[in-house]
Design a protein around this motif. Sequence first.
Motif, PDB file in Angstrom:
ATOM      1  N   GLU A 125     -10.945  29.266 -26.181  1.00 23.73           N
ATOM      2  CA  GLU A 125     -11.865  29.486 -25.075  1.00 23.73           C
ATOM      3  C   GLU A 125     -11.675  30.858 -24.433  1.00 23.73           C
ATOM      4  N   PHE A 126     -10.453  31.339 -24.423  1.00 22.10           N
ATOM      5  CA  PHE A 126     -10.177  32.637 -23.810  1.00 22.10           C
ATOM      6  C   PHE A 126     -10.031  33.762 -24.844  1.00 22.10           C
ATOM      7  N   GLU A 127     -10.549  33.471 -26.051  1.00 22.63           N
ATOM      8  CA  GLU A 127     -10.625  34.481 -27.109  1.00 22.63           C
ATOM      9  C   GLU A 127      -9.257  35.064 -27.475  1.00 22.63           C
ATOM     10  N   MET A 128      -8.241  34.220 -27.438  1.00 19.37           N
ATOM     11  CA  MET A 128      -6.900  34.650 -27.847  1.00 19.37           C
ATOM     12  C   MET A 128      -6.753  34.414 -29.348  1.00 19.37           C
ATOM     13  N   ILE A 129      -7.574  35.134 -30.128  1.00 21.90           N
ATOM     14  CA  ILE A 129      -7.694  34.878 -31.557  1.00 21.90           C
ATOM     15  C   ILE A 129      -6.402  35.207 -32.295  1.00 21.90           C
ATOM     16  N   ASP A 130      -5.756  36.304 -31.936  1.00 19.13           N
ATOM     17  CA  ASP A 130      -4.525  36.683 -32.630  1.00 19.13           C
ATOM     18  C   ASP A 130      -3.436  35.639 -32.423  1.00 19.13           C
ATOM     19  N   LYS A 131      -3.327  35.162 -31.193  1.00 23.37           N
ATOM     20  CA  LYS A 131      -2.324  34.145 -30.892  1.00 23.37           C
ATOM     21  C   LYS A 131      -2.680  32.824 -31.568  1.00 23.37           C
ATOM     22  N   LEU A 132      -3.967  32.538 -31.629  1.00 24.53           N
ATOM     23  CA  LEU A 132      -4.456  31.332 -32.294  1.00 24.53           C
ATOM     24  C   LEU A 132      -4.163  31.417 -33.793  1.00 24.53           C
ATOM     25  N   ARG A 133      -4.428  32.586 -34.377  1.00 26.29           N
ATOM     26  CA  ARG A 133      -4.192  32.785 -35.808  1.00 26.29           C
ATOM     27  C   ARG A 133      -2.702  32.662 -36.125  1.00 26.29           C
ATOM     28  N   GLU A 134      -1.888  33.228 -35.268  1.00 27.71           N
ATOM     29  CA  GLU A 134      -0.435  33.174 -35.475  1.00 27.71           C
ATOM     30  C   GLU A 134       0.068  31.740 -35.460  1.00 27.71           C
ATOM     31  N   PHE A 135      -0.445  30.945 -34.529  1.00 24.97           N
ATOM     32  CA  PHE A 135      -0.018  29.552 -34.442  1.00 24.97           C
ATOM     33  C   PHE A 135      -0.473  28.767 -35.673  1.00 24.97           C
ATOM     34  N   LEU A 136      -1.733  28.955 -36.067  1.00 27.21           N
ATOM     35  CA  LEU A 136      -2.292  28.196 -37.184  1.00 27.21           C
ATOM     36  C   LEU A 136      -1.644  28.548 -38.501  1.00 27.21           C
ATOM     37  N   ALA A 137      -1.095  29.751 -38.608  1.00 27.26           N
ATOM     38  CA  ALA A 137      -0.475  30.184 -39.860  1.00 27.26           C
ATOM     39  C   ALA A 137       0.747  29.343 -40.196  1.00 27.26           C
ATOM     40  N   ASN A 138       1.334  28.711 -39.209  1.00 29.06           N
ATOM     41  CA  ASN A 138       2.540  27.908 -39.417  1.00 29.06           C
ATOM     42  C   ASN A 138       2.250  26.413 -39.486  1.00 29.06           C
ATOM     43  N   THR A 139       1.000  26.063 -39.731  1.00 28.73           N
ATOM     44  CA  THR A 139       0.631  24.637 -39.813  1.00 28.73           C
ATOM     45  C   THR A 139       0.239  24.281 -41.235  1.00 28.73           C
ATOM     46  N   ASN A 140       0.190  23.005 -41.526  1.00 31.10           N
ATOM     47  CA  ASN A 140      -0.229  22.530 -42.844  1.00 31.10           C
ATOM     48  C   ASN A 140      -1.703  22.825 -43.074  1.00 31.10           C
ATOM     49  N   GLU A 141      -2.080  22.851 -44.306  1.00 28.47           N
ATOM     50  CA  GLU A 141      -3.449  23.244 -44.672  1.00 28.47           C
ATOM     51  C   GLU A 141      -4.506  22.317 -44.086  1.00 28.47           C
ATOM     52  N   ASN A 142      -4.184  21.012 -44.019  1.00 27.31           N
ATOM     53  CA  ASN A 142      -5.178  20.038 -43.548  1.00 27.31           C
ATOM     54  C   ASN A 142      -5.091  19.772 -42.038  1.00 27.31           C
ATOM     55  N   GLU A 143      -4.300  20.556 -41.323  1.00 33.62           N
ATOM     56  CA  GLU A 143      -4.190  20.389 -39.876  1.00 33.62           C
ATOM     57  C   GLU A 143      -5.085  21.387 -39.147  1.00 33.62           C
ATOM     58  N   TYR A 144      -5.649  20.950 -38.033  1.00 34.46           N
ATOM     59  CA  TYR A 144      -6.440  21.801 -37.136  1.00 34.46           C
ATOM     60  C   TYR A 144      -7.509  22.595 -37.909  1.00 34.46           C
ATOM     61  N   VAL A 145      -8.205  21.880 -38.783  1.00 31.28           N
ATOM     62  CA  VAL A 145      -9.190  22.525 -39.671  1.00 31.28           C
ATOM     63  C   VAL A 145     -10.289  23.204 -38.866  1.00 31.28           C
ATOM     64  N   SER A 146     -10.734  22.605 -37.810  1.00 36.51           N
ATOM     65  CA  SER A 146     -11.822  23.181 -37.014  1.00 36.51           C
ATOM     66  C   SER A 146     -11.427  24.523 -36.407  1.00 36.51           C
TER      67      SER A 146
END
Length: 337
Positions: free
Chosen positions: A294-315
């Motif tokens: 929501e606050f356009e923290m895309i880099d931080k969002l990308r960094e977090f998602l990079a450490n998750t499993n492939e089928n997690e947080y798909v949206s």
Amino acid sequence: MGLKNYIITSILLIILVFGFTHSLEFGEYTFSMFDYSLTLPIAIWVVMPLALLAFVTYLHIIFYGLVKYFKLKALDYDMDALFSLIESKLLEKENKSNFRTKRFKELSNVLNQLEIKPSREIFSSSNEELNKIVSSIQSIKDGKYVSEKSIKVQESSTLGKQNLLNKINEQVDFALDVVKKSENYDFDTVKQAFLKVLSEKSMTTIKKVYKNVNFDKELVSKLFEKDRENSEFGFENSEIIDIVKNVKLTKDDYLEMAKNYKSTLNPDKIIDLFEKLSNQNEEATTAYLFVLSEFEMIDKLREFLANTNENEYVSFKALVDLKDCGKHYNLESLSYK
């Protein structure tokens, strides 16, 4: 004929018989038995059996009069005890009245096995105390607080608990006192009191007493709603984290919480809040990612998602990929649950 009239009439009869017999001048008669003898006028000998019979009837009438008196007293006592039993049943109290007559004992045994409740219609009886009690009970059931001076109810009874809740709903200062002394009340009572305090007291007052409350989802929701409405005097992040720590919130609960706080907390504060919540409880992770997006923290969002499993947080991963491709979507158009 009453006892008084009977005594007067019988005495007059004895006097008339004595006078008539005496006027006949029958002389005297001597009664002898062994060495004992008694000489009396004939008139006295005539009225002696009559007087003895009269005296015996006096005793008879007095005896059965007393028997009747004590029976009536027993009935009066049992009638009072019956009203006492009915009042106790209405007030949900234990009744230890003793009944003296067999019929009333049987009736009390039946009543003790029944639940007595007043009707919703107007109640009227010849017993003013009973009328007063029924009126007070109806007032309590209608949501009105009835003073302890008007009716004595046990606090542990259903009626007592309802009257306590009525007092809480009518008197916010009493509700505040209940919250302050929450250890003396059950959870439902404290919950109702805190909801009353939330609706009428300031955030400054609430912050002084909220730690006395054991929270459930409803209370957390209402408290945070109050917090958002008074953000100037609202909770610090550490306080919010401490409140939800012992409440079992779901992923959807945290997500709803994030949506609600989005417009009242500044970006840095809400991001910090949900980052700490997600570290504390995995159920808050989706809400944290929602806040980042929501606050356009895309880099931080990308960094977090990079450490998750492939089928997690798909949206969320799809959202990042779309933004990397220059496509601008928000999560409302994607499924992020």
